[in-house]
Design a protein around this motif. Sequence first.
Motif, PDB file in Angstrom:
ATOM      1  N   MET A   1     -20.313  10.741   7.959  1.00 33.92           N
ATOM      2  CA  MET A   1     -19.640  11.647   7.037  1.00 33.92           C
ATOM      3  C   MET A   1     -20.626  12.258   6.046  1.00 33.92           C
ATOM      4  SD  MET A   1     -16.088   9.498   6.466  1.00 33.92           S
ATOM      5  CE  MET A   1     -15.265  10.695   5.420  1.00 33.92           C
ATOM      6  N   GLU A   2     -21.612  11.461   5.630  1.00 32.71           N
ATOM      7  CA  GLU A   2     -22.639  11.985   4.732  1.00 32.71           C
ATOM      8  C   GLU A   2     -23.453  13.081   5.424  1.00 32.71           C
ATOM      9  OE1 GLU A   2     -24.938   8.648   3.551  1.00 32.71           O
ATOM     10  OE2 GLU A   2     -23.458   7.902   2.103  1.00 32.71           O
ATOM     11  N   GLU A   3     -23.733  12.865   6.705  1.00 38.14           N
ATOM     12  CA  GLU A   3     -24.479  13.874   7.458  1.00 38.14           C
ATOM     13  C   GLU A   3     -23.674  15.164   7.587  1.00 38.14           C
ATOM     14  OE1 GLU A   3     -25.438  12.007  11.127  1.00 38.14           O
ATOM     15  OE2 GLU A   3     -27.028  10.761  10.264  1.00 38.14           O
ATOM     16  N   LEU A   4     -22.363  15.057   7.715  1.00 37.52           N
ATOM     17  CA  LEU A   4     -21.526  16.253   7.802  1.00 37.52           C
ATOM     18  C   LEU A   4     -21.599  17.064   6.511  1.00 37.52           C
ATOM     19  CD1 LEU A   4     -18.302  14.978   9.629  1.00 37.52           C
ATOM     20  CD2 LEU A   4     -20.029  16.559  10.512  1.00 37.52           C
ATOM     21  N   VAL A   5     -21.563  16.390   5.385  1.00 35.78           N
ATOM     22  CA  VAL A   5     -21.644  17.096   4.095  1.00 35.78           C
ATOM     23  C   VAL A   5     -22.941  17.901   4.021  1.00 35.78           C
ATOM     24  CG1 VAL A   5     -21.798  16.814   1.592  1.00 35.78           C
ATOM     25  CG2 VAL A   5     -20.207  15.410   2.898  1.00 35.78           C
ATOM     26  N   ALA A   6     -23.996  17.356   4.558  1.00 35.85           N
ATOM     27  CA  ALA A   6     -25.300  18.034   4.514  1.00 35.85           C
ATOM     28  C   ALA A   6     -25.318  19.327   5.323  1.00 35.85           C
ATOM     29  CB  ALA A   6     -26.392  17.100   5.013  1.00 35.85           C
ATOM     30  N   THR A   7     -24.341  19.509   6.210  1.00 38.17           N
ATOM     31  CA  THR A   7     -24.304  20.737   7.014  1.00 38.17           C
ATOM     32  C   THR A   7     -23.603  21.879   6.304  1.00 38.17           C
ATOM     33  OG1 THR A   7     -22.205  20.185   8.118  1.00 38.17           O
ATOM     34  CG2 THR A   7     -24.243  19.344   9.121  1.00 38.17           C
ATOM     35  N   VAL A   8     -23.040  21.623   5.132  1.00 43.91           N
ATOM     36  CA  VAL A   8     -22.321  22.660   4.381  1.00 43.91           C
ATOM     37  C   VAL A   8     -23.294  23.310   3.402  1.00 43.91           C
ATOM     38  CG1 VAL A   8     -20.402  23.149   2.814  1.00 43.91           C
ATOM     39  CG2 VAL A   8     -20.157  21.413   4.614  1.00 43.91           C
ATOM     40  N   PRO A   9     -23.589  24.604   3.545  1.00 46.99           N
ATOM     41  CA  PRO A   9     -24.632  25.234   2.729  1.00 46.99           C
ATOM     42  C   PRO A   9     -24.207  25.578   1.297  1.00 46.99           C
ATOM     43  CG  PRO A   9     -23.733  26.825   4.283  1.00 46.99           C
ATOM     44  CD  PRO A   9     -23.086  25.512   4.610  1.00 46.99           C
ATOM     45  N   GLU A  10     -22.907  25.754   1.050  1.00 47.89           N
ATOM     46  CA  GLU A  10     -22.451  26.174  -0.276  1.00 47.89           C
ATOM     47  C   GLU A  10     -22.352  24.968  -1.209  1.00 47.89           C
ATOM     48  OE1 GLU A  10     -22.162  28.780   2.610  1.00 47.89           O
ATOM     49  OE2 GLU A  10     -20.683  27.183   2.626  1.00 47.89           O
ATOM     50  N   LYS A  11     -23.053  25.014  -2.333  1.00 42.81           N
ATOM     51  CA  LYS A  11     -23.158  23.863  -3.220  1.00 42.81           C
ATOM     52  C   LYS A  11     -21.816  23.448  -3.817  1.00 42.81           C
ATOM     53  CE  LYS A  11     -27.973  24.679  -4.564  1.00 42.81           C
ATOM     54  NZ  LYS A  11     -28.901  24.952  -5.689  1.00 42.81           N
ATOM     55  N   ASP A  12     -20.998  24.424  -4.254  1.00 43.42           N
ATOM     56  CA  ASP A  12     -19.726  24.063  -4.882  1.00 43.42           C
ATOM     57  C   ASP A  12     -18.767  23.446  -3.870  1.00 43.42           C
ATOM     58  OD1 ASP A  12     -19.614  26.473  -3.584  1.00 43.42           O
ATOM     59  OD2 ASP A  12     -18.233  27.414  -4.994  1.00 43.42           O
ATOM     60  N   ARG A  18     -18.308  15.799  -1.483  1.00 39.12           N
ATOM     61  CA  ARG A  18     -18.905  14.539  -1.938  1.00 39.12           C
ATOM     62  C   ARG A  18     -17.884  13.704  -2.712  1.00 39.12           C
ATOM     63  NH1 ARG A  18     -23.200  18.134  -3.100  1.00 39.12           N
ATOM     64  NH2 ARG A  18     -24.851  17.975  -1.515  1.00 39.12           N
ATOM     65  N   GLU A  19     -17.045  14.393  -3.496  1.00 38.88           N
ATOM     66  CA  GLU A  19     -15.962  13.686  -4.190  1.00 38.88           C
ATOM     67  C   GLU A  19     -15.001  13.079  -3.168  1.00 38.88           C
ATOM     68  OE1 GLU A  19     -13.959  15.454  -7.535  1.00 38.88           O
ATOM     69  OE2 GLU A  19     -15.583  16.918  -7.781  1.00 38.88           O
ATOM     70  N   ALA A  20     -14.712  13.847  -2.120  1.00 41.53           N
ATOM     71  CA  ALA A  20     -13.836  13.338  -1.070  1.00 41.53           C
ATOM     72  C   ALA A  20     -14.452  12.116  -0.399  1.00 41.53           C
ATOM     73  CB  ALA A  20     -13.578  14.435  -0.034  1.00 41.53           C
ATOM     74  N   LEU A  21     -15.762  12.138  -0.222  1.00 41.89           N
ATOM     75  CA  LEU A  21     -16.463  11.026   0.405  1.00 41.89           C
ATOM     76  C   LEU A  21     -16.441   9.783  -0.495  1.00 41.89           C
ATOM     77  CD1 LEU A  21     -18.101  10.057   2.802  1.00 41.89           C
ATOM     78  CD2 LEU A  21     -20.143  11.046   1.749  1.00 41.89           C
ATOM     79  N   VAL A  22     -16.543   9.995  -1.795  1.00 38.45           N
ATOM     80  CA  VAL A  22     -16.443   8.882  -2.738  1.00 38.45           C
ATOM     81  C   VAL A  22     -15.060   8.244  -2.656  1.00 38.45           C
ATOM     82  CG1 VAL A  22     -16.381   8.248  -5.195  1.00 38.45           C
ATOM     83  CG2 VAL A  22     -18.197   9.747  -4.328  1.00 38.45           C
ATOM     84  N   CYS A  23     -14.039   9.090  -2.580  1.00 35.01           N
ATOM     85  CA  CYS A  23     -12.671   8.580  -2.433  1.00 35.01           C
ATOM     86  C   CYS A  23     -12.532   7.751  -1.166  1.00 35.01           C
ATOM     87  CB  CYS A  23     -11.672   9.735  -2.421  1.00 35.01           C
ATOM     88  SG  CYS A  23     -11.454  10.554  -4.011  1.00 35.01           S
ATOM     89  N   TYR A  24     -13.107   8.277  -0.079  1.00 33.54           N
ATOM     90  CA  TYR A  24     -13.014   7.558   1.187  1.00 33.54           C
ATOM     91  C   TYR A  24     -13.689   6.190   1.067  1.00 33.54           C
ATOM     92  CZ  TYR A  24     -13.510   6.399   6.112  1.00 33.54           C
ATOM     93  OH  TYR A  24     -13.447   5.752   7.319  1.00 33.54           O
ATOM     94  N   GLY A  25     -14.854   6.166   0.441  1.00 29.10           N
ATOM     95  CA  GLY A  25     -15.579   4.906   0.306  1.00 29.10           C
ATOM     96  C   GLY A  25     -14.843   3.894  -0.553  1.00 29.10           C
TER      97      GLY A  25
END
Length: 442
Positions: A1-12, A18-25
């Motif tokens: 999932m972290e690798e997927l976030v890295a594929t998104v070019p728009e910072k916002d 990343r917030e969604a990933l924190v929730c998942y964790g």
Amino acid sequence: MEELVATVPEKDIASYLREALVCYGAGAYRGCVVLTHIALFDGLRQKLLALAPVNAVAKAVSAAIEPLAASQKVFELPLIHQMKGAGIITQLEADILEQLNKQRNKAAHPSGHFVTAEEARFVFSEAIQKFLSQPIRQTSVVVSGIIAKISGPNFFPSATMSDINAVTEQETQTLDPAGMPQLVAKLVEVLEGADATATRNARRFLLSLASRRDPSTSAVLVKGFVDPKASNDAHAQNIAMMVTADPSILRSLSVATRMRVEALLLKNASAVGLEVPYPELRNPARILASCISVLGETSMMAGYKQFVDWVIDKAPYSPEFIRALKTSPTLLKSLTGHYLEKASNSQWDVSNPFAEALPAMDSALADVLSDEDAFRLVAAVVRGADWNGFGPIEIAKGKFVNMPAVKAKAIAFASVNPAAAQSAMIDFDQSSELSDFMTDYF
């Protein structure tokens, strides 16, 4: 999932994820789904806003959705339906978006639905892989970036076409096809500007785009450059070079533009002549050869006969041009006729330059000429020698040793068709017997 976030070019957008990933964790799967949903639909809005400046359909959809989003009203389903109706997304993509929207609604509202880790991962991965990781359909930003750099003397570090194409490919890598008209329009503005470096780079960029020979790009170049600029003599060389890079441009011209383009081809031919190296895109023979390879001789003779006649009448001494006519019997016959006339001409300023060029053309001539025409060329050179042209004399007295390929075909013809060979000799005022002719020159 972290690798997927890295594929998104728009910072916002990546920040939401990343917030969604924190929730998942943390086991807050419901929060993961809701935040992913926010990222997804904000990302879609950004794509529309980027495309809107040059795409009327995207502009209309964005205009309908942005007021809803700005007033905190529900806009997700209307956005999906509008994008699907406008053909911006496919039916399958619309179905996926509706499914993700339903899963968010069940997760965010008191529906009694229990969100599992598997569901959260599914929503997260689908949103990123299907939509958010895809490049935003950039138009104005990319075009502005290119134009801002175009005047740089090192924009194209090399004048080699392959290197120019590599630079152009990189610069347009994230440009949405809908932005091509805007790019071409801006490049044409620069092309007509006063900055010599920027003008040169804009020309190279346009020629590189043409060299892709992509139908959609060709249509943009015709509409954005050829049609509006063909009435201006100042663009004779630019349009001639573009035609060399992509002859298919000639297929889609209106009647008026076609006539203007032919006039520009002739103007460029008169200005450039045949002295420039054949590989240069502006060389008239190179232009015709390129057009024939794509459009065929019939099409060129029907639509651009004056230009075709100009090139053939000049009878270019280029091996590449000769080979380009191999599958063009009418033009090859005409060119061969010009060569025979030059070889046998009584004027030394005609026969000598042609004789000087013959050795370099030997292999190409042997590739395209029939055995009979090869023999006739030999007879024509001998006739030129009779007029005391030092070029033809040197070749004839040397028994055509510096034209081995043509010589071999001529010998083959005389051996198989002695009567026809004798007749060909008579056409060039050679009254000796064939056997004597063969002894003297072969």
